[in-house]
Scaffold this motif. Structure first.
Motif, PDB file in Angstrom:
ATOM      1  N   VAL A 257     -13.417 -49.685  28.203  1.00 36.64           N
ATOM      2  CA  VAL A 257     -14.696 -49.653  28.114  1.00 36.64           C
ATOM      3  C   VAL A 257     -13.234 -51.070  29.175  1.00 36.64           C
ATOM      4  O   VAL A 257     -12.802 -51.775  29.066  1.00 36.64           O
ATOM      5  N   LYS A 258     -14.040 -51.910  29.832  1.00 41.37           N
ATOM      6  CA  LYS A 258     -13.025 -52.423  31.058  1.00 41.37           C
ATOM      7  C   LYS A 258     -12.974 -53.966  31.032  1.00 41.37           C
ATOM      8  O   LYS A 258     -13.783 -54.587  30.280  1.00 41.37           O
ATOM      9  N   ARG A 259     -11.850 -54.912  31.489  1.00 40.36           N
ATOM     10  CA  ARG A 259     -12.161 -55.697  30.668  1.00 40.36           C
ATOM     11  C   ARG A 259     -13.270 -57.051  31.815  1.00 40.36           C
ATOM     12  O   ARG A 259     -13.221 -57.773  30.720  1.00 40.36           O
ATOM     13  N   ILE A 260     -13.610 -56.648  33.047  1.00 41.59           N
ATOM     14  CA  ILE A 260     -14.455 -57.435  33.389  1.00 41.59           C
ATOM     15  C   ILE A 260     -15.975 -56.523  33.029  1.00 41.59           C
ATOM     16  O   ILE A 260     -16.552 -57.360  33.764  1.00 41.59           O
ATOM     17  N   GLN A 261     -15.989 -56.111  32.613  1.00 43.90           N
ATOM     18  CA  GLN A 261     -17.635 -55.636  31.865  1.00 43.90           C
ATOM     19  C   GLN A 261     -18.021 -55.922  30.260  1.00 43.90           C
ATOM     20  O   GLN A 261     -17.383 -56.634  30.062  1.00 43.90           O
TER      21      GLN A 261
ATOM     22  N   SER B  56      -4.478 -48.638  28.139  1.00 43.98           N
ATOM     23  CA  SER B  56      -5.401 -48.286  29.104  1.00 43.98           C
ATOM     24  C   SER B  56      -5.704 -46.830  28.022  1.00 43.98           C
ATOM     25  O   SER B  56      -5.322 -45.931  27.349  1.00 43.98           O
ATOM     26  N   GLY B  57      -7.200 -46.921  27.728  1.00 48.05           N
ATOM     27  CA  GLY B  57      -7.816 -45.568  27.643  1.00 48.05           C
ATOM     28  C   GLY B  57      -8.106 -46.227  25.889  1.00 48.05           C
ATOM     29  O   GLY B  57      -8.669 -45.076  25.481  1.00 48.05           O
ATOM     30  N   ALA B  58      -7.117 -46.764  25.524  1.00 45.92           N
ATOM     31  CA  ALA B  58      -7.679 -46.927  24.086  1.00 45.92           C
ATOM     32  C   ALA B  58      -8.993 -47.569  23.159  1.00 45.92           C
ATOM     33  O   ALA B  58      -9.404 -47.184  22.493  1.00 45.92           O
ATOM     34  N   LEU B  59      -9.812 -48.581  23.981  1.00 47.66           N
ATOM     35  CA  LEU B  59     -11.516 -49.072  24.075  1.00 47.66           C
ATOM     36  C   LEU B  59     -12.115 -47.996  24.970  1.00 47.66           C
ATOM     37  O   LEU B  59     -12.116 -48.105  25.666  1.00 47.66           O
ATOM     38  N   THR B  60     -13.164 -47.267  23.537  1.00 42.89           N
ATOM     39  CA  THR B  60     -13.840 -46.523  24.428  1.00 42.89           C
ATOM     40  C   THR B  60     -15.143 -47.201  23.727  1.00 42.89           C
ATOM     41  O   THR B  60     -15.615 -47.103  22.653  1.00 42.89           O
ATOM     42  N   CYS B  61     -16.117 -46.829  24.897  1.00 41.67           N
ATOM     43  CA  CYS B  61     -17.609 -47.431  24.507  1.00 41.67           C
ATOM     44  C   CYS B  61     -17.960 -46.043  23.564  1.00 41.67           C
ATOM     45  O   CYS B  61     -18.519 -44.612  24.626  1.00 41.67           O
ATOM     46  N   LEU B  62     -18.611 -45.934  22.445  1.00 39.47           N
ATOM     47  CA  LEU B  62     -18.785 -44.821  21.445  1.00 39.47           C
ATOM     48  C   LEU B  62     -20.287 -44.288  21.645  1.00 39.47           C
ATOM     49  O   LEU B  62     -20.808 -42.665  21.322  1.00 39.47           O
ATOM     50  N   ILE B  63     -21.319 -44.998  23.047  1.00 40.88           N
ATOM     51  CA  ILE B  63     -21.992 -44.987  23.087  1.00 40.88           C
ATOM     52  C   ILE B  63     -21.875 -43.573  25.086  1.00 40.88           C
ATOM     53  O   ILE B  63     -22.945 -43.476  24.425  1.00 40.88           O
TER      54      ILE B  63
ATOM     55  N   LEU C 262      -6.327 -54.327  22.649  1.00 42.96           N
ATOM     56  CA  LEU C 262      -7.458 -53.738  24.201  1.00 42.96           C
ATOM     57  C   LEU C 262      -6.552 -53.978  24.946  1.00 42.96           C
ATOM     58  O   LEU C 262      -6.928 -53.846  26.259  1.00 42.96           O
ATOM     59  N   PHE C 263      -5.302 -54.180  25.241  1.00 47.34           N
ATOM     60  CA  PHE C 263      -4.144 -54.011  26.606  1.00 47.34           C
ATOM     61  C   PHE C 263      -3.651 -52.923  26.877  1.00 47.34           C
ATOM     62  O   PHE C 263      -3.155 -52.546  28.042  1.00 47.34           O
TER      63      PHE C 263
ATOM     64  N   PHE D  51     -18.518 -52.322  22.665  1.00 43.66           N
ATOM     65  CA  PHE D  51     -19.817 -51.277  23.091  1.00 43.66           C
ATOM     66  C   PHE D  51     -20.348 -52.035  24.065  1.00 43.66           C
ATOM     67  O   PHE D  51     -19.924 -53.450  24.795  1.00 43.66           O
ATOM     68  N   HIS D  52     -20.450 -51.408  25.250  1.00 46.05           N
ATOM     69  CA  HIS D  52     -21.287 -52.036  26.563  1.00 46.05           C
ATOM     70  C   HIS D  52     -22.168 -53.044  26.116  1.00 46.05           C
ATOM     71  O   HIS D  52     -23.175 -52.074  25.522  1.00 46.05           O
ATOM     72  N   LEU D  53     -22.422 -53.552  26.808  1.00 47.18           N
ATOM     73  CA  LEU D  53     -23.191 -54.285  26.651  1.00 47.18           C
ATOM     74  C   LEU D  53     -24.796 -53.831  27.308  1.00 47.18           C
ATOM     75  O   LEU D  53     -25.533 -54.149  25.989  1.00 47.18           O
TER      76      LEU D  53
END
Length: 908
Positions: free
Chosen positions: A173-177, A161-168, A158-159, A189-191
């Motif tokens: 995945v940014k911390r403010i999205q 950079s680039g480790a969390l990716t929306c598979l869609i 989660l902390f 996933f992005h909402l």
């Protein structure tokens, strides 16, 4: 950012750890000048030890210069206000950065000397932070963190950079999205992406399977784990991980998308306890609570056990009777007994045969016909080995002929004969009946010729009814993938699903879709790719397709790239992506023409803008400037060499490449031939052909005191001649112009100068009294003592005398005669006032009497008589005034009589 991990667990923490964490957080947020023990030149080490500058700070070229600049600024007596404010701001900012850096280093410093290289979370920079993060859990497990590996990985990603990716959408995945987390695989996933995914999935399933499109509620799957969710679970709001807070704010001291409160989710498997961590990503760890439970078989006394591992065995034999009802369970303590593993003699279902069978399957059939006498007494049971009573005789009930038209009640021993009528039983086609006579057995296939329509409905043909008519036309419809045609012969419209491979390139741009051809977008690529650092020591696992936009992980190993300049080795730095930074070591190559070495930074490979190519015409667009690496020559030697100027006025350092005598820019200063002046040319070298200038100035010797004229001779030796020029000046009164010789004026004393500056006329200035000054033309202010005679009168103006003008300010007082005269005048005014009052009273009395007479007569008086009476009255008043004057004013005489006479004449 890593410091915020220390707040992920805050439920029932150890008091000392909680106090230390809060102290560190508060100190990090305070300004540098308010942090205890963190001023400039201090650190967080022992109070008695003074921190020394690190090796990097000592080697940094600008460190000493920066300190010297700050010292010079502080030492300046009166710096500008703006510069002072800016310097204070820079000083405070650097102090804050240093304090924050020390705090982060203390928080994330890892024990690099440990030998345990298998656990990277203890050796890495985040090891200490994660250890303090899960303190609440490890305190209850006795320091065992083996169950937190999965949760720890989610928190670390989660902390990173680039480790969390929306598979869609294959984006970070940014911390403010706004995000949504799957409750099965815990992927983020992005909402907006998951909402669109759910709508598209339900639409595709409904459009293929529903005859009444949109009426059924179809579930939608998770893009990664394919876990199905009902349509009512489609996310519509941005929630935190535990689902308590909507739209959680982006707090830098909390995990991204976390509300910061305790998770309190029910643990799995359900044990009645809730999660103790703060709102976190990933699965909840196993329950660490201690409960008192008995063993699996329930024979032993309850013992305290961890709730997540509360099942335990006492290792005693079970002793329960197994399902075979012959043996007992001999396995150690357990919950449910397994089937009996032994072999025993078991009877079949009908009881005729017996055999050795496993105790786990005691029921078996011997495959023999029962053969028992039925209830009719005439027939035997034809059922294979069975238990219970035999079924009744099938011929003992009411029977009919084979076609079923005629019924009879014959006993079971007699056979019912066919009725001889047409069979008329429906054939297998379902449209025709059997045309044969009543018969036993099944009816034959239908052989009637009918006009049949093919399955697709295009053609019709006469053919036997039992045969299916299939034409040779191929179906032109597209299958469910909406890409390929059906191409099945004589298709009735229910085209089968497409059996071809999709083969479309996935969003990763590396693989093709392995699924069967389908409609809509393909599922995300399930592959993962390792993104290594330059040396390959550190690896970051990201979804396929994300490797092109993911930064390589940070590596702690030193860079192994060979040097690209003349130095034998590069400056030590860590492994990094891309080219190495420019070499900042000193060049140190010997300079040509001198014995010094090049002091500049290494310039073997410097980015230089390439020359622009001449455009062929206005249609050709200019290209962006390109930069190429190029080796630059060493700069000329700037080593300062002490050198004197031409006139030997000073000795200044001159760069080595320009070492030679120079002109300092000052005047030459050598004496000229006249002996009075010096050379004013710029500092120059004196040779036979380049001498000092010739003196062209006039005489500049000092003149006698007071002489304003210059010497008329050119620059000369000896004394100057006496000045014979005439001085024109004004006299003291500024009215006349006088001409005097300069030497006469300069040699005269003070009295003689006053006489020479006087025009010998009367001074034209006026005194303060208004008279002209009586003195001869004189310097300074006129003497204010005027002796001119002026006349003065007393206040009643009866007495008049002559006095000097300087004494005119003295007042002349009245005598006794003046006072007596003033008294008589006041008496006269009082008598006049009384006479006026009596006259007014008399006139009113006469008018009253006249009015009464007119009332008595009752007629008018003639106008002439009225006028005559008025004239008589006026003459009477005049006579009365004259008598008053004679009586009062005659004794006064003199001035009083004349004043009174004037007053009387004005009244009469």
């Amino acid at each position: 950012m890593p410091v915020s991990l220390s707040k992920l667990v805050w439920t029932e923490p150890n008091l000392n750890i909680r106090t230390e964490h809060r102290r560190l957080e508060v100190v990090a947020m305070e300004p540098a000048w308010r942090q205890p023990g963190r001023g400039r030149g201090r650190s967080q080490e022992c109070p008695g030890e003074r921190s020394q500058p690190s090796q990097k700070e000592q080697e940094r070229p600008g460190a000493a210069a920066g300190r010297g600049a700050r010292t010079k600024t502080a030492a300046s007596s009166d710096p500008p206000k703006a510069a002072s404010v800016q310097s204070k701001f820079e000083e405070i900012r650097k102090s804050n950065q240093a304090a924050a850096q020390r705090l982060v280093e203390n928080q994330i410093s890892s024990s690099s000397d440990e030998d345990d290289e298998d656990s990277d979370h203890k050796n890495g920079k985040t090891g200490k932070i994660l250890a303090s993060t899960f303190t609440t859990y490890t305190d209850q497990t006795g320091g065992d963190a083996a169950s937190l590996v999965k949760t720890e990985q989610y928190v670390s990603d989660l902390f990173q950079s680039g480790a969390l990716t929306c598979l869609i959408c294959i984006a970070s995945v940014k911390r403010i999205q706004p995000v949504w987390s799957c409750s099965s695989c815990f992927s983020l996933f992005h909402l907006p992406c998951i909402q669109k995914w759910a709508r598209d999935s339900v639409f595709l399933v409904s459009s293929v399977t529903d005859e009444d499109f949109g009426q059924k509620q179809h579930p939608w799957p998770c893009p990664k784990c394919r876990a199905e969710y009902p349509p009512s679970s489609t996310p519509s709001r941005y929630m935190c991980y535990c689902g308590k807070l909507q739209d959680p704010p982006a707090d830098p001291w909390l995990a991204p998308h976390s509300c910061g409160s305790v998770c309190q989710k029910q643990l799995r498997p359900s044990c009645g306890h809730t999660c103790l961590l703060l709102c976190h990503p990933g699965p909840c760890p196993p329950c660490p609570k201690m409960v008192s439970v008995s063993c699996l078989c329930g024979k032993a006394k309850p013992l305290p056990r961890r709730c997540s591992n509360k099942s335990w065995s006492c290792q005693q034999p079970c002793g329960r009777l197994l399902t075979c009802k012959q043996h007992i369970c001999t396995q150690p303590c357990h919950t449910e007994c397994s089937p009996c593993p032994r072999v025993s003699v078991q009877m079949c279902v009908c009881g005729r045969d017996q055999a050795e069978r496993p105790c786990s399957s005691p029921r078996w059939t011997c495959q023999q016909v029962c053969g028992a006498r039925l209830s009719c007494g005439n027939h035997t049971c034809e059922v294979v080995c069975h238990d219970g009573l035999c079924p009744p005789c099938p011929r003992s009930v009411s029977r009919s002929c084979p076609c079923g038209k005629s019924k009879s009640s014959l006993p079971c021993t007699e056979e019912v004969l066919p009725c001889g009528d047409t069979c008329d039983r429906p054939l297998s086609c379902g449209k025709h009946t059997c045309s044969m006579r009543c018969h036993r057995g099944g009816c034959e296939t239908c052989r009637q010729e009918v006009e049949k329509e093919c399955r697709c409905g295009k053609y019709r043909k006469l053919m036997p009814c039992h045969r299916e008519y299939l034409c040779d036309s191929k179906c032109p419809r597209t299958r469910s993938c909406q890409k390929h045609q059906c191409r099945r012969k004589c298709c009735p419209g229910n085209c089968p699903p497409c059996d071809q491979s999709c083969g479309r390139t996935l969003g990763c741009r590396n693989h093709k879709c392995p699924s069967v051809c389908h409609q809509g977008s393909c599922y995300p690529c399930p592959e993962t790719v390792e993104v290594p650092c330059t040396c390959g020591s550190a690896v970051l696992v990201v979804p396929c397709g994300r490797e092109r936009s993911t930064k390589p992980p940070r590596c702690k190993e030193p860079c192994r790239s060979p040097p690209s300049c003349h130095h034998p080795s590069r400056e030590p730095h860590r492994c990094h992506p891309g080219p190495c930074p420019p070499c900042r070591q000193t060049c140190s190559l010997p300079l040509p023409g001198c014995s010094h070495a090049c002091p500049q930074p290494c310039h073997d490979l410097v980015l230089v803008r390439s020359q622009q190519v001449q455009l062929a015409g206005p249609w050709e667009q200019p290209s962006e400037p390109a930069f190429v690496k190029k080796a630059l020559p060493c700069a000329p030697c700037e080593e300062p060499i002490p050198t004197s100027c031409f006139g030997e006025h000073e000795i200044s350092p001159v760069p080595c490449h320009r070492r030679a005598q120079f002109s300092c820019g000052r005047p030459c200063g050598r004496p000229l031939t006249c002996g009075n002046h010096i050379c004013s040319r710029e500092c120059h070298l004196v040779t036979d052909g380049n001498k000092c200038e010739a003196c062209e100035e006039g005489c500049s010797k000092p003149r006698p005191p007071g002489c304003p004229h210059t010497c008329p001779l050119p620059c000369h030796h000896g004394d100057c001649p006496v000045c014979n020029q005439m001085i024109r000046q004004r006299c003291h009164c500024k009215l006349s112009t006088l001409y005097v010789e300069c030497r006469t004026m300069m040699s005269a004393d003070e009295q003689t100068r006053m006489r020479l500056n006087s025009c010998n006329n009367q001074c034209p200035k006026e005194l303060s009294c208004g008279h002209r000054c009586k003195q001869v033309c004189h310097p300074g202010v006129c003497e204010d003592k005027c002796q001119q005679k002026v006349k003065l009168r007393c206040p009643c103006r009866r007495i008049k005398k002559d006095f000097p003008c300087s004494l005119a300010a003295q007042a002349l007082q009245c005598d006794d005669a003046c006072k007596e005269q003033q008294r008589k005048v006041s008496q006269l005014k009082e008598a006049e006032q009384r006479a006026a009052e009596e006259e007014e009273h008399r006139r009113q009395q006469e008018e009253l009497e006249a009015f009464e007479k007119r009332q008595q007569r009752g007629g008018r008086r003639s106008k002439k008589r009225g006028r005559r009476e008025e004239a008589d009255e006026e003459r009477g008043r005049s006579r009365w005034w004259r008598r008053c004057v004679v009586v009062v004013l005659v004794p006064l005489g003199g001035a009083a009589l004349s004043a009174a006479a004037y007053y009387l004449l004005s009244r009469t």
